[in-house]
Design an enzyme around this catalytic site. Structure first.
Site, PDB file in Angstrom:
ATOM      1  CD  GLU A   1      -1.979   1.358   2.675  1.00 52.53           C
ATOM      2  OE1 GLU A   1      -3.899   1.728   3.102  1.00 52.53           O
ATOM      3  OE2 GLU A   1      -1.622   0.050   4.002  1.00 52.53           O
TER       4      GLU A   1
ATOM      5  CE  LYS B   1      -7.111   1.204   4.444  1.00 55.01           C
ATOM      6  NZ  LYS B   1      -6.282   0.733   5.307  1.00 55.01           N
TER       7      LYS B   1
ATOM      8  CB  CYS C   1      -3.481  -1.352   5.424  1.00 57.52           C
ATOM      9  SG  CYS C   1      -2.179  -1.290   6.474  1.00 57.52           S
TER      10      CYS C   1
END
Length: 264
Positions: free
Chosen positions: A40, A106, A142
């Site tokens: 990321e 995300k 994440c």
């Protein structure tokens, strides 16, 4: 299938970070890897203005990544930032290579441990999978790793491999949580989990960790039954792993958690 995990430490300058992609992707290609996963926030490390560097998926930065992938005949997965709604950006994974072009925004934003990602980032809306050489991959970023439903959704959409790109925050117990979560998500979904995090800036003398999630390393590749096939420390490093997607079907025969799951 041979996969590479490029645990790098990105900085504030997107052009310099493209150099890291070029370097590590070339090293991955030399090993015979078909796909290389970067963390990321490769475009720009957290802790800097994301609005100033965010570009659309057809912008200069993404096109440079495409050029690298094309020249090397290699699939690249890398984290960048694209324009979002209400003056925010989207935390985007770009997937590009021969015959492959997709992206994932995300979905779960890191409003936790004193950090408010939602103040600057606009959440994505749907899971994304893609196919490469007969293998289906799911994508996650994440904080997504704390939400097993996303990994199961990817698996139910056919994914045999879940890719997690991260810039994990440091702090008490955080490293242990990361290690546990990436293994748990493999077991939840009976998929390989390829978890690539930003390296720890302290390993290159870039200062102590702060509240900003700049990475702790500990990238890993996990089997569908939760075994560690590769595990890195904190420093920048490339690791190459051979996986057999056929092992996913074998694991699901032994441990049919997807088939046995109840919907509530």
């Amino acid at each position: 299938m041979r996969l590479a995990v490029a645990q790098i430490i990105s900085g504030a300058d997107p052009t310099t970070n493209l150099g890291l992609i070029r370097q590590y992707a070339a090293e991955a290609k030399k090993t015979g890897a078909e796909l290389v996963v970067f963390p990321e926030a490769v475009m720009c490390a957290f802790g800097h203005s994301l609005n100033d560097i965010a570009e659309p998926l057809d912008g200069h930065w993404a096109n440079e990544v495409r050029s690298i992938a094309k020249n090397l005949d290699l699939v690249i997965v890398a984290g960048m930032f694209t324009p979002g709604r209400d003056g925010r950006v989207r935390n985007t994974l770009l997937v590009t290579g021969p015959g492959i072009e997709t992206s994932y925004d995300k979905m779960h934003l890191f409003d936790a441990f004193g950090f408010a990602e939602s103040e600057s980032v606009d959440a994505g809306e749907k899971p994304v999978t893609f196919e490469w050489n007969g293998t289906i991959f799911g994508l996650a970023t994440c904080y997504d790793v704390r939400f097993p439903a996303l990994f199961s959704a990817n698996a139910n959409a056919g994914a045999q491999v879940n890719i997690v790109c991260a810039s994990w925050g440091s702090g008490e117990g955080k490293a242990e949580q990361w290690d546990l979560l990436v293994r748990a998500r493999a077991l939840d979904s009976t998929t390989f989990v390829v978890a690539c995090g930003q390296g720890d800036p302290e390993t290159i003398g870039a200062g102590p960790a702060s509240a900003t999630p700049t990475g702790i390393g500990r990238s890993a590749v996990i089997s569908p039954l939760g075994s560690e096939l590769a595990k890195l420390g904190g420093k920048p490093e490339l690791v190459v792993v051979d996986i057999k997607p056929s092992q996913v079907a074998e694991a699901r025969q032994k441990l049919p958690v997807l088939a046995n799951a109840h919907q509530f």
